[in-house]
Scaffold this motif. Structure first.
Motif, PDB file in Angstrom:
ATOM      1  N   PRO A  66     -44.202  35.490 -14.538  1.00  0.00           N
ATOM      2  CA  PRO A  66     -42.805  35.879 -14.817  1.00  0.00           C
ATOM      3  C   PRO A  66     -42.053  36.198 -13.536  1.00  0.00           C
ATOM      4  O   PRO A  66     -42.522  36.928 -12.681  1.00  0.00           O
ATOM      5  N   GLY A  67     -40.881  35.595 -13.397  1.00  0.00           N
ATOM      6  CA  GLY A  67     -40.080  35.798 -12.201  1.00  0.00           C
ATOM      7  C   GLY A  67     -40.577  35.042 -10.998  1.00  0.00           C
ATOM      8  O   GLY A  67     -40.110  35.284  -9.884  1.00  0.00           O
ATOM      9  N   GLY A  68     -41.533  34.117 -11.186  1.00  0.00           N
ATOM     10  CA  GLY A  68     -42.135  33.392 -10.075  1.00  0.00           C
ATOM     11  C   GLY A  68     -41.375  32.134  -9.712  1.00  0.00           C
ATOM     12  O   GLY A  68     -40.179  31.968  -9.997  1.00  0.00           O
ATOM     13  N   VAL A  69     -42.112  31.206  -9.093  1.00  0.00           N
ATOM     14  CA  VAL A  69     -41.493  30.009  -8.521  1.00  0.00           C
ATOM     15  C   VAL A  69     -40.842  29.143  -9.596  1.00  0.00           C
ATOM     16  O   VAL A  69     -39.683  28.714  -9.455  1.00  0.00           O
ATOM     17  N   VAL A  70     -41.557  28.876 -10.674  1.00  0.00           N
ATOM     18  CA  VAL A  70     -41.039  27.965 -11.696  1.00  0.00           C
ATOM     19  C   VAL A  70     -39.769  28.526 -12.329  1.00  0.00           C
ATOM     20  O   VAL A  70     -38.761  27.816 -12.468  1.00  0.00           O
ATOM     21  N   GLN A  71     -39.779  29.798 -12.701  1.00  0.00           N
ATOM     22  CA  GLN A  71     -38.586  30.390 -13.316  1.00  0.00           C
ATOM     23  C   GLN A  71     -37.406  30.399 -12.351  1.00  0.00           C
ATOM     24  O   GLN A  71     -36.260  30.161 -12.748  1.00  0.00           O
ATOM     25  N   THR A  72     -37.660  30.674 -11.084  1.00  0.00           N
ATOM     26  CA  THR A  72     -36.581  30.693 -10.098  1.00  0.00           C
ATOM     27  C   THR A  72     -35.949  29.307  -9.951  1.00  0.00           C
ATOM     28  O   THR A  72     -34.724  29.164  -9.891  1.00  0.00           O
ATOM     29  N   LEU A  73     -36.782  28.276  -9.885  1.00  0.00           N
ATOM     30  CA  LEU A  73     -36.256  26.918  -9.747  1.00  0.00           C
ATOM     31  C   LEU A  73     -35.530  26.465 -11.007  1.00  0.00           C
ATOM     32  O   LEU A  73     -34.508  25.781 -10.929  1.00  0.00           O
ATOM     33  N   GLU A  74     -36.042  26.849 -12.170  1.00  0.00           N
ATOM     34  CA  GLU A  74     -35.380  26.456 -13.413  1.00  0.00           C
ATOM     35  C   GLU A  74     -34.019  27.122 -13.555  1.00  0.00           C
ATOM     36  O   GLU A  74     -33.110  26.560 -14.173  1.00  0.00           O
ATOM     37  N   LYS A 130     -29.123  18.497  -9.047  1.00  0.00           N
ATOM     38  CA  LYS A 130     -27.907  19.235  -8.686  1.00  0.00           C
ATOM     39  C   LYS A 130     -27.836  19.562  -7.195  1.00  0.00           C
ATOM     40  O   LYS A 130     -26.820  20.050  -6.720  1.00  0.00           O
ATOM     41  N   GLY A 131     -28.914  19.330  -6.469  1.00  0.00           N
ATOM     42  CA  GLY A 131     -28.928  19.665  -5.050  1.00  0.00           C
ATOM     43  C   GLY A 131     -28.890  21.160  -4.791  1.00  0.00           C
ATOM     44  O   GLY A 131     -28.389  21.605  -3.761  1.00  0.00           O
ATOM     45  N   ALA A 132     -29.458  21.943  -5.726  1.00  0.00           N
ATOM     46  CA  ALA A 132     -29.402  23.409  -5.605  1.00  0.00           C
ATOM     47  C   ALA A 132     -30.656  24.005  -4.981  1.00  0.00           C
ATOM     48  O   ALA A 132     -30.670  25.185  -4.638  1.00  0.00           O
ATOM     49  N   VAL A 133     -31.714  23.228  -4.845  1.00  0.00           N
ATOM     50  CA  VAL A 133     -32.959  23.741  -4.283  1.00  0.00           C
ATOM     51  C   VAL A 133     -32.819  23.844  -2.765  1.00  0.00           C
ATOM     52  O   VAL A 133     -32.446  22.870  -2.097  1.00  0.00           O
ATOM     53  N   GLU A 134     -33.134  25.010  -2.241  1.00  0.00           N
ATOM     54  CA  GLU A 134     -33.000  25.254  -0.802  1.00  0.00           C
ATOM     55  C   GLU A 134     -34.369  25.492  -0.167  1.00  0.00           C
ATOM     56  O   GLU A 134     -35.391  25.605  -0.860  1.00  0.00           O
ATOM     57  N   ALA A 135     -34.358  25.590   1.156  1.00  0.00           N
ATOM     58  CA  ALA A 135     -35.608  25.689   1.903  1.00  0.00           C
ATOM     59  C   ALA A 135     -36.400  26.947   1.535  1.00  0.00           C
ATOM     60  O   ALA A 135     -37.625  26.909   1.440  1.00  0.00           O
ATOM     61  N   ASP A 136     -35.705  28.058   1.323  1.00  0.00           N
ATOM     62  CA  ASP A 136     -36.426  29.296   1.032  1.00  0.00           C
ATOM     63  C   ASP A 136     -37.155  29.226  -0.296  1.00  0.00           C
ATOM     64  O   ASP A 136     -38.206  29.850  -0.469  1.00  0.00           O
ATOM     65  N   MET A 137     -36.657  28.445  -1.254  1.00  0.00           N
ATOM     66  CA  MET A 137     -37.338  28.287  -2.540  1.00  0.00           C
ATOM     67  C   MET A 137     -38.628  27.497  -2.377  1.00  0.00           C
ATOM     68  O   MET A 137     -39.666  27.839  -2.976  1.00  0.00           O
ATOM     69  N   LEU A 138     -38.583  26.455  -1.566  1.00  0.00           N
ATOM     70  CA  LEU A 138     -39.808  25.689  -1.313  1.00  0.00           C
ATOM     71  C   LEU A 138     -40.812  26.518  -0.506  1.00  0.00           C
ATOM     72  O   LEU A 138     -42.025  26.427  -0.723  1.00  0.00           O
TER      73      LEU A 138
END
Length: 290
Positions: free
Chosen positions: A249-257, A177-185
């Motif tokens: 919980p509430g970490g990287v994987v959940q945020t990206l999903e 979807k092109g929704a992942v941004e730099a701050d998430m990485l």
């Protein structure tokens, strides 16, 4: 004397003075202190007798008659109560994420904290061992050179000037979807570092202490190098610490999903991080050792 005047009741009325109209006192008038309590007017006693205990209690409490000291105490108590309410609300917000976590997630978080504490303790013991070796070695100069070379290799791995290999994980982020941004990485990199990652590269770009990420035309740039999805992290460290750090919980994987991205984490006994960075000489900083 007429018969009418001769009746006893008429004679009594003639002897008594004429009745005077009673003056009604204002409701706010209060008997003076010189008047004895027992000499209160009959009308006041009858009015008081008609009040119930609840009415007299209400009349004594309302309207309130506050002194300055009582007002100051009330304000202080209000301030104290407000501060306690704010503190409780703050603690509730900070603990909200953990309260909703499952038991296995809480156990995983505790294990991760224990592992971080153990890593710090191991590092402390290693430094103490190096100190003891320097103090007890018969050839302190040779021992110092050996430790210097070992430290150079370690710093080279951290600075990205030498390749590294070891156990770790591979993290793949699919972003259709092109929704992942730099701050998430960047959050993912910081979480991996906090979990003990020793070397990281993303899509062939080595991540070091000064690495920065920016958004660039629906993609991400790492240190000015544009990378596209899928984003592939190769991370060297203890797999048992790295993977749970991403799945809290509430970490990287959940945020990206939540952004409809797919995250895959694979553990491996051998991860190769071979992307290198050129050694940079600082412009202004110099060693302070003599």
């Amino acid at each position: 004397m007429s018969d009418h005047d001769g009746q006893p009741s008429n004679r009594l009325r003639k002897e008594l003075p004429a009745e005077l109209p009673s003056a009604r006192l204002p409701a706010a008038d209060v008997p003076s202190s010189d008047t004895p309590a027992g000499d209160a007017p009959e009308g006041d006693r009858s009015a008081s007798a008609g009040l119930t205990g609840r009415d007299r209690l209400f009349a004594g409490l309302w309207p309130p008659r506050l002194t300055r000291a009582q007002l100051i105490v009330a304000l202080l108590l209000f301030g104290l109560g407000f501060g306690l309410a704010v503190q409780v609300a703050s603690n509730s917000e900070s603990d909200g994420a953990l309260r909703g976590a499952r038991q296995e997630d809480l156990v995983r978080i505790l294990d991760e904290l224990d592992d971080r504490t153990q890593r710090l303790e191991d590092e402390k013991q290693g430094l103490e061992k190096q100190r003891d070796e320097l103090e007890n070695s018969s050839d302190q100069a040779e021992e110092a050179r050996r430790q210097t070379l070992e430290k150079e290799r370690q710093l080279g791995i951290l600075a990205g000037t030498v390749a590294a290999q070891g156990p770790g994980i591979t993290v793949t982020i699919e972003d259709t979807k092109g929704a992942v941004e730099a701050d998430m990485l960047l959050d993912a990199i910081q979480e991996l570092r906090a979990a003990g990652a020793e070397a990281i590269q993303v899509n062939g770009v080595r991540v070091v202490a000064g690495t920065y990420l920016t958004d660039s035309d629906k993609s991400v740039s790492v240190d000015g190098n544009k990378i596209n999805a899928p984003y592939r992290f190769q991370v060297i460290g203890k797999p048992q610490d790295l993977e749970p750090a991403l799945n809290i919980p509430g970490g990287v994987v959940q945020t990206l999903e939540k952004e409809q991205a797919t995250v895959t984490v694979e553990q491996s006994s051998k991860i190769v991080v071979d992307a290198l960075r050129a050694a940079e000489r600082p412009d202004y900083a110099r060693s302070s050792s003599q």
